[in-house]
Design a protein around this motif. Structure first.
Motif, PDB file in Angstrom:
ATOM      1  N   LEU A  63       0.823  -1.187   0.000  1.00  0.00           N
ATOM      2  CA  LEU A  63       0.000   0.000   0.000  1.00  0.00           C
ATOM      3  C   LEU A  63       0.866   1.250   0.000  1.00  0.00           C
ATOM      4  O   LEU A  63       0.563   2.239  -0.692  1.00  0.00           O
ATOM      5  N   GLU A  64       1.967   1.205   0.707  1.00  0.00           N
ATOM      6  CA  GLU A  64       2.867   2.356   0.773  1.00  0.00           C
ATOM      7  C   GLU A  64       3.514   2.636  -0.574  1.00  0.00           C
ATOM      8  O   GLU A  64       3.648   3.784  -0.982  1.00  0.00           O
ATOM      9  N   SER A  65       3.915   1.575  -1.300  1.00  0.00           N
ATOM     10  CA  SER A  65       4.557   1.793  -2.606  1.00  0.00           C
ATOM     11  C   SER A  65       3.556   2.364  -3.620  1.00  0.00           C
ATOM     12  O   SER A  65       3.903   3.218  -4.425  1.00  0.00           O
ATOM     13  N   GLU A  66       2.314   1.918  -3.558  1.00  0.00           N
ATOM     14  CA  GLU A  66       1.301   2.468  -4.463  1.00  0.00           C
ATOM     15  C   GLU A  66       0.983   3.917  -4.101  1.00  0.00           C
ATOM     16  O   GLU A  66       0.735   4.741  -4.969  1.00  0.00           O
ATOM     17  N   TYR A  67       0.992   4.220  -2.816  1.00  0.00           N
ATOM     18  CA  TYR A  67       0.746   5.598  -2.397  1.00  0.00           C
ATOM     19  C   TYR A  67       1.853   6.512  -2.897  1.00  0.00           C
ATOM     20  O   TYR A  67       1.595   7.631  -3.339  1.00  0.00           O
ATOM     21  N   GLU A  68       3.098   6.056  -2.837  1.00  0.00           N
ATOM     22  CA  GLU A  68       4.218   6.863  -3.311  1.00  0.00           C
ATOM     23  C   GLU A  68       4.097   7.156  -4.811  1.00  0.00           C
ATOM     24  O   GLU A  68       4.499   8.214  -5.271  1.00  0.00           O
ATOM     25  N   LYS A  69       3.543   6.237  -5.561  1.00  0.00           N
ATOM     26  CA  LYS A  69       3.394   6.439  -7.001  1.00  0.00           C
ATOM     27  C   LYS A  69       2.396   7.548  -7.313  1.00  0.00           C
ATOM     28  O   LYS A  69       2.605   8.341  -8.226  1.00  0.00           O
ATOM     29  N   ILE A  70       1.302   7.608  -6.570  1.00  0.00           N
ATOM     30  CA  ILE A  70       0.255   8.579  -6.922  1.00  0.00           C
ATOM     31  C   ILE A  70       0.231   9.797  -6.004  1.00  0.00           C
ATOM     32  O   ILE A  70      -0.623  10.667  -6.147  1.00  0.00           O
ATOM     33  N   LYS A  71       1.171   9.905  -5.095  1.00  0.00           N
ATOM     34  CA  LYS A  71       1.189  10.984  -4.113  1.00  0.00           C
ATOM     35  C   LYS A  71       1.278  12.357  -4.782  1.00  0.00           C
ATOM     36  O   LYS A  71       0.595  13.292  -4.365  1.00  0.00           O
ATOM     37  N   ASP A  72       2.103  12.497  -5.800  1.00  0.00           N
ATOM     38  CA  ASP A  72       2.332  13.797  -6.417  1.00  0.00           C
ATOM     39  C   ASP A  72       1.417  14.062  -7.616  1.00  0.00           C
ATOM     40  O   ASP A  72       1.573  15.075  -8.292  1.00  0.00           O
ATOM     41  N   SER A  73       0.492  13.176  -7.895  1.00  0.00           N
ATOM     42  CA  SER A  73      -0.405  13.369  -9.025  1.00  0.00           C
ATOM     43  C   SER A  73      -1.423  14.454  -8.715  1.00  0.00           C
ATOM     44  O   SER A  73      -1.859  14.631  -7.583  1.00  0.00           O
ATOM     45  N   THR A  74      -1.795  15.164  -9.753  1.00  0.00           N
ATOM     46  CA  THR A  74      -2.833  16.184  -9.596  1.00  0.00           C
ATOM     47  C   THR A  74      -4.102  15.666 -10.246  1.00  0.00           C
ATOM     48  O   THR A  74      -4.084  15.146 -11.360  1.00  0.00           O
ATOM     49  N   PHE A  75      -5.183  15.829  -9.554  1.00  0.00           N
ATOM     50  CA  PHE A  75      -6.462  15.357 -10.055  1.00  0.00           C
ATOM     51  C   PHE A  75      -7.396  16.520 -10.362  1.00  0.00           C
ATOM     52  O   PHE A  75      -8.606  16.365 -10.396  1.00  0.00           O
ATOM     53  N   ASP A  76      -6.822  17.703 -10.608  1.00  0.00           N
ATOM     54  CA  ASP A  76      -7.654  18.868 -10.905  1.00  0.00           C
ATOM     55  C   ASP A  76      -8.292  18.768 -12.277  1.00  0.00           C
ATOM     56  O   ASP A  76      -9.404  19.248 -12.486  1.00  0.00           O
ATOM     57  N   ASP A  77      -7.587  18.165 -13.233  1.00  0.00           N
ATOM     58  CA  ASP A  77      -8.120  18.062 -14.597  1.00  0.00           C
ATOM     59  C   ASP A  77      -8.807  16.721 -14.858  1.00  0.00           C
ATOM     60  O   ASP A  77      -9.063  16.359 -15.992  1.00  0.00           O
TER      61      ASP A  77
END
Length: 106
Positions: A63-77
Motif C-alpha cells: 500500500l505504501e509503494s502504491e501511495y508513493e506512485k500517486i502521491k504527487d499526481s494532480t487530479f484537478d483536470d
C-alpha cells in the motif's frame, strides 16, 4: 409370527415410529455436514502452482509503494466518464466517431 408383532408395535409406539427416524436423520446429518465442511478446509491446504507462487513472491506490492506512485499526481483536470451499458455503443457514448475507428482498423 414375530414380524406381525413388531409391525403392530411400530404402529402403536410413536417413539419408534417418529422419534427413531428423526434421531437417525439428525445424527446422520451431522456426519454428512462434517464431510462437506471438511472439503472447504482441504481446499485451503491445496498448494499453489510453483511458478505462480514464485511470481507472487517476486511481485512485492504494498500500500505504501502504491501511495508513493500517486502521491504527487494532480487530479484537478480529472473528468468522470460514464462507462457504456451493454446495449449502448461505447464509441458513440465517449464521443469517438465509429466511422474513423473502422477506417483505422482496416
Amino acid at each position: 409370527m414375530f414380524a406381525p408383532a413388531v409391525r403392530r408395535a411400530l404402529k402403536k409406539n410413536k417413539t419408534l415410529r417418529y422419534g427413531v427416524p428423526m434421531m437417525i436423520l439428525v445424527i446422520g446429518g451431522s456426519f454428512g455436514l462434517r464431510e462437506f465442511s471438511q472439503i472447504r478446509y482441504d481446499a485451503v491446504k491445496a498448494k499453489l502452482d510453483p511458478e505462480l507462487e514464485e511470481k507472487l513472491k517476486r511481485n512485492k506490492v504494498s500500500l505504501e509503494s502504491e501511495y508513493e506512485k500517486i502521491k504527487d499526481s494532480t487530479f484537478d483536470d480529472w473528468k468522470n466518464i460514464r462507462g457504456p451499458r451493454p446495449w449502448e455503443d461505447p464509441d458513440l457514448l465517449q464521443g469517438r466517431d465509429p466511422q474513423t475507428l473502422k477506417s483505422k482498423k482496416a
